[in-house]
Scaffold this motif. Structure first.
Motif, PDB file in Angstrom:
ATOM      1  N   ARG A 147       4.138   5.581  -5.454  1.00  0.00           N
ATOM      2  CA  ARG A 147       4.305   5.274  -6.878  1.00  0.00           C
ATOM      3  C   ARG A 147       5.579   4.481  -7.134  1.00  0.00           C
ATOM      4  N   ARG A 206       2.474   1.772  -3.276  1.00  0.00           N
ATOM      5  CA  ARG A 206       1.561   2.298  -4.284  1.00  0.00           C
ATOM      6  C   ARG A 206       1.387   3.807  -4.101  1.00  0.00           C
ATOM      7  N   LEU A 207       1.235   4.230  -2.826  1.00  0.00           N
ATOM      8  CA  LEU A 207       1.092   5.663  -2.554  1.00  0.00           C
ATOM      9  C   LEU A 207       2.332   6.442  -2.996  1.00  0.00           C
ATOM     10  N   LYS A 223      -8.260   6.747  -9.988  1.00  0.00           N
ATOM     11  CA  LYS A 223      -6.832   6.956 -10.149  1.00  0.00           C
ATOM     12  C   LYS A 223      -6.373   8.273  -9.507  1.00  0.00           C
ATOM     13  N   GLU A 224      -7.223   9.302  -9.601  1.00  0.00           N
ATOM     14  CA  GLU A 224      -6.837  10.603  -9.064  1.00  0.00           C
ATOM     15  C   GLU A 224      -7.108  10.684  -7.566  1.00  0.00           C
ATOM     16  N   ALA A 256      -6.592   9.460  -3.879  1.00  0.00           N
ATOM     17  CA  ALA A 256      -5.814   8.675  -2.921  1.00  0.00           C
ATOM     18  C   ALA A 256      -6.051   9.325  -1.573  1.00  0.00           C
ATOM     19  N   VAL A 315       5.767  20.248 -19.633  1.00  0.00           N
ATOM     20  CA  VAL A 315       4.942  19.270 -20.337  1.00  0.00           C
ATOM     21  C   VAL A 315       5.023  17.925 -19.619  1.00  0.00           C
ATOM     22  N   VAL A 316       3.853  17.337 -19.353  1.00  0.00           N
ATOM     23  CA  VAL A 316       3.780  16.010 -18.723  1.00  0.00           C
ATOM     24  C   VAL A 316       2.792  15.166 -19.522  1.00  0.00           C
ATOM     25  N   PRO A 317       2.832  13.825 -19.336  1.00  0.00           N
ATOM     26  CA  PRO A 317       1.817  13.007 -20.006  1.00  0.00           C
ATOM     27  C   PRO A 317       0.414  13.468 -19.584  1.00  0.00           C
ATOM     28  N   ARG A 318      -0.548  13.343 -20.470  1.00  0.00           N
ATOM     29  CA  ARG A 318      -1.892  13.822 -20.167  1.00  0.00           C
ATOM     30  C   ARG A 318      -2.425  13.218 -18.859  1.00  0.00           C
ATOM     31  N   ILE A 319      -2.984  14.090 -17.983  1.00  0.00           N
ATOM     32  CA  ILE A 319      -3.385  13.644 -16.650  1.00  0.00           C
ATOM     33  C   ILE A 319      -4.832  13.161 -16.601  1.00  0.00           C
ATOM     34  N   ARG A 324     -12.482   9.737 -11.416  1.00  0.00           N
ATOM     35  CA  ARG A 324     -11.821   8.452 -11.603  1.00  0.00           C
ATOM     36  C   ARG A 324     -10.943   8.137 -10.407  1.00  0.00           C
ATOM     37  N   PHE A 356       0.542  12.789  -5.056  1.00  0.00           N
ATOM     38  CA  PHE A 356       1.258  13.084  -6.293  1.00  0.00           C
ATOM     39  C   PHE A 356       0.337  13.676  -7.330  1.00  0.00           C
ATOM     40  N   TYR A 357       0.756  14.768  -7.897  1.00  0.00           N
ATOM     41  CA  TYR A 357       0.042  15.353  -9.023  1.00  0.00           C
ATOM     42  C   TYR A 357       1.040  16.293  -9.702  1.00  0.00           C
ATOM     43  N   PRO A 358       1.004  16.373 -11.026  1.00  0.00           N
ATOM     44  CA  PRO A 358       2.057  17.152 -11.686  1.00  0.00           C
ATOM     45  C   PRO A 358       2.091  18.637 -11.291  1.00  0.00           C
ATOM     46  N   HIS A 412       0.821  -1.206   0.000  1.00  0.00           N
ATOM     47  CA  HIS A 412       0.000   0.000   0.000  1.00  0.00           C
ATOM     48  C   HIS A 412       0.863   1.269   0.000  1.00  0.00           C
ATOM     49  N   ASP A 443      -5.373   8.990   1.217  1.00  0.00           N
ATOM     50  CA  ASP A 443      -4.474   8.542   2.263  1.00  0.00           C
ATOM     51  C   ASP A 443      -3.306   9.509   2.218  1.00  0.00           C
ATOM     52  N   SER A 479      -0.311  17.053 -20.896  1.00  0.00           N
ATOM     53  CA  SER A 479      -0.857  18.112 -20.048  1.00  0.00           C
ATOM     54  C   SER A 479       0.238  19.144 -19.857  1.00  0.00           C
TER      55      SER A 479
END
Ligand SMILES: [Zn+2]
Lengths: 106, 478
Positions: free
Chosen positions: A21, A18-19, B266-267, B269, A100-104, B264, B82-84, A15, B271, B142
């Motif tokens: 990443r 995962r948090l 995925k976004e 968390a 620029v980042v991958p689409r969120i 969704r 985590f978020y960009p 867990h 915790d 993004s």
């Protein structure tokens, strides 16, 4: 393997990973669970210290109330402002001065 | 079964500071993307945040104005996710020890006053802003702008005290007004300086236990707040009536379709692993500071409304409309100072002035007609130089051209006709020109008086003094 004392379970490690990443495979997950249990068991010695009379501490300095004035720019001290160019200079990819980042989102 | 709706609002208000919460970057957003950043708000390694004192002051002002308790000792915490647009991987916020605990806000609903309790007010930093895909360029990317990162926000959390979508809207409107009066937030929902999330649940009427709630995000207008909650209420009612249970989740409001949709997972968390922020020392707010801030709290809308009624003798309705915006109430008072007939000023401010403002999308302090100019116009009416009717046209011209009332009246020859001989002559001509109506009037059709008044005004291009026209007409018709 630690002395078998279980403080953190493999599910908890999964867990937390995962948090954070972190993509752990099954081997890593098992190995890290063992290591974390060894570390946590060692740290448990701290709980033997009597702390009834000690104030909870969240900071190592005996210091409160550090402020800066509401001023912008370099002269306000403390921070040196980055130029836009410097701010973007470490980015792997930029576009029209955006990072620029991958689409969120969809 | 009858259900009762239970709503709590979490409002994020951007504080009116020059610099960010923990660094000296400016908070203005006209800048190019990432132009107002520094190592601290970019989250580069090895930097230390230093707290902006004014952000604390503004939060104290808000908390004290709403009867909250200032926590004498409080600290910051890290909220990890985590978020960009969150370069550090955590947001500096407050968790167990917020700056303000408790407090309340009174709202008026259906003519009665209700007290809405607040749980807490805490300080935190804003995240950056992302633009997604084709809105800027590549659909698969993004784009992140960190100018907003680190801007000071105050989160105002209400207790679950609201019972209908309309109440939630009224609460938010009142909160916005109070924040404007306190000069702590500009309240601009479109630009995101005031943002709202709603926690919504249902429970059977008469029960106390709270039902499972959902959190709705993305509510960026008063209308959306009311609509989204109304939709969510009905959705939950449907779920419950089908014998199913409401799932605790975060939902987004889709304003175009008027529906809430689950975010969704995925976004999500939930915790956040809060822990005390080691880079910031605790705060101990001195009693002297609290007292100084308490003294600096300006008159708030409720007090001002009461004063408008007692001091100026305004009807409650007028007072309500005028105090809804601090700038509008200031405009009214500045005008009354120069032209001390409050009800007349109120009529003009709520009527012609407000109409022009709305058409031009101006704030009262941006209007081309200043209180001095409006007072000049009202004096011209009061002295009988122009008629009230012509004054309305003059006012429109003043608003359009920025000229003074006196200049417009002089340029266009609008001075009221108050010469009784000249007026008598005009009226005689009007009567001579309408023999049939005159005969009918004399035969008892007295409501034709209005017709003759109209004809006289027309003959004088509206310049005739209406009171004199009435008197003279009655004399001549005898
Ligand atoms: Zn910065």
């Amino acid at each position: 393997m630690s002395d078998g004392h279980i403080i953190i379970s493999e599910e908890q490690v999964a867990h937390v990973a995962r948090l954070a990443r972190l993509g752990l495979d099954a081997d890593e997950q098992r190995r890290l669970t063992d290591q974390l249990n060894t570390i946590l068991t060692y740290m448990e010695q701290l709980s033997e210290v009597p702390t009834e009379d000690v104030e909870p501490t969240a900071h190592v300095f005996d210091l409160v109330n550090v402020y800066r004035a509401d001023e912008t720019g370099r002269r306000a001290g403390g921070t040196s402002l980055a130029s836009q160019e410097a701010a973007l200079s470490n980015a792997p990819e930029t576009e029209q001065h955006f990072f620029v980042v991958p689409r969120i989102v969809e | 079964m009858d259900y009762e709706c239970v709503i709590g609002l979490e409002v994020h208000a951007q504080l009116l500071t020059y610099s960010k919460l923990f660094c000296s970057c400016a908070t203005t957003f006209q800048a190019d993307p990432n132009d107002q950043t520094c190592p601290v708000c970019l989250g580069l390694p090895g930097v230390l945040p230093v707290l902006n004192r004014q952000a604390v002051e503004l939060t104290l002002r808000t908390g004290l104005a709403m009867q909250g308790t200032v926590a004498t000792s409080n600290r910051f915490a890290r909220k990890n996710y985590f978020y960009p647009d969150l370069p550090k991987g955590y947001q500096i916020s407050q968790f167990e020890e917020p700056l303000i605990e408790g407090g309340c806000l009174n709202i008026e609903i259906d003519g009665t006053t209700r007290q809405v309790c607040l749980n807490r007010i805490h300080l935190e930093e804003d995240a950056g802003k992302s633009i997604h895909g084709e809105n800027l360029a590549d659909p698969n990317k993004s784009y992140v702008d960190l100018n907003r990162t680190g801007v000071p926000l105050m989160e105002i959390v209400s207790a679950p005290d609201l019972r209908s979508p309309a109440e939630a809207r009224v609460y938010l409107q009142k909160l916005k007004t109070v924040l404007e009066y306190l000069d702590v937030c500009d309240g601009n929902m479109e630009e995101g300086s005031l943002r709202c999330d709603a926690n919504v649940s249902l429970r059977p009427v008469g029960t106390e236990t709270l039902g499972t709630r959902t959190e709705i995000k993305n509510l960026n207008s008063f209308r959306n707040v009311q609509q989204a909650i109304a939709y969510e209420m009905e959705r939950q009612r449907g779920v419950l009536e089908n014998g199913a249970s409401v799932v605790q989740e975060t939902r987004l409001f889709d304003a175009a379709r008027g529906v809430t949709l689950p975010m969704r997972s995925k976004e999500e968390a939930h915790d956040y692993r809060y822990f005390p922020e080691p880079d910031l020392v605790p705060l101990q707010i001195e009693p002297e500071w609290i007292e100084r801030v308490r003294q600096s709290i300006p008159e708030l809308p409720d007090a001002r409304r009461q004063r408008f009624v007692s001091q100026y003798g305004l009807p409650a309705y007028d007072a309500d409309v005028l105090v809804a915006s601090r700038a509008m109430a200031d405009y009214f008072e500045a005008t009354v100072e120069l032209f001390p007939q409050p009800k007349i000023v109120s009529n003009w401010v709520m009527g012609d002035f407000l109409r022009e403002l709305n058409q031009a999308h101006h704030r009262p302090d941006e209007a081309p007609v200043s209180p001095t100019r409006l007072a000049e116009l009202l004096r011209l009416i009061d002295e009988g130089t122009i008629s009230g009717k012509i004054a309305k046209t003059v006012f429109e011209d003043m608003y359009r051209t920025g000229k003074g009332a006196g200049d417009i009246v002089a340029e266009q020859g609008l001075v009221q006709m108050s010469d009784s001989d000249a007026l008598r002559e005009v009226i005689e001509q009007v009567l001579a020109g309408h023999p049939e109506q005159l005969a009918a009037y004399r035969a008892g059709k007295e409501k034709l008086l209005g017709f003759f008044v109209g004809q006289t005004m027309k003959a004088t291009q509206g310049k005739a003094n209406p009171a004199m026209v009435n008197t003279l007409l009655r004399q001549l018709l005898q």
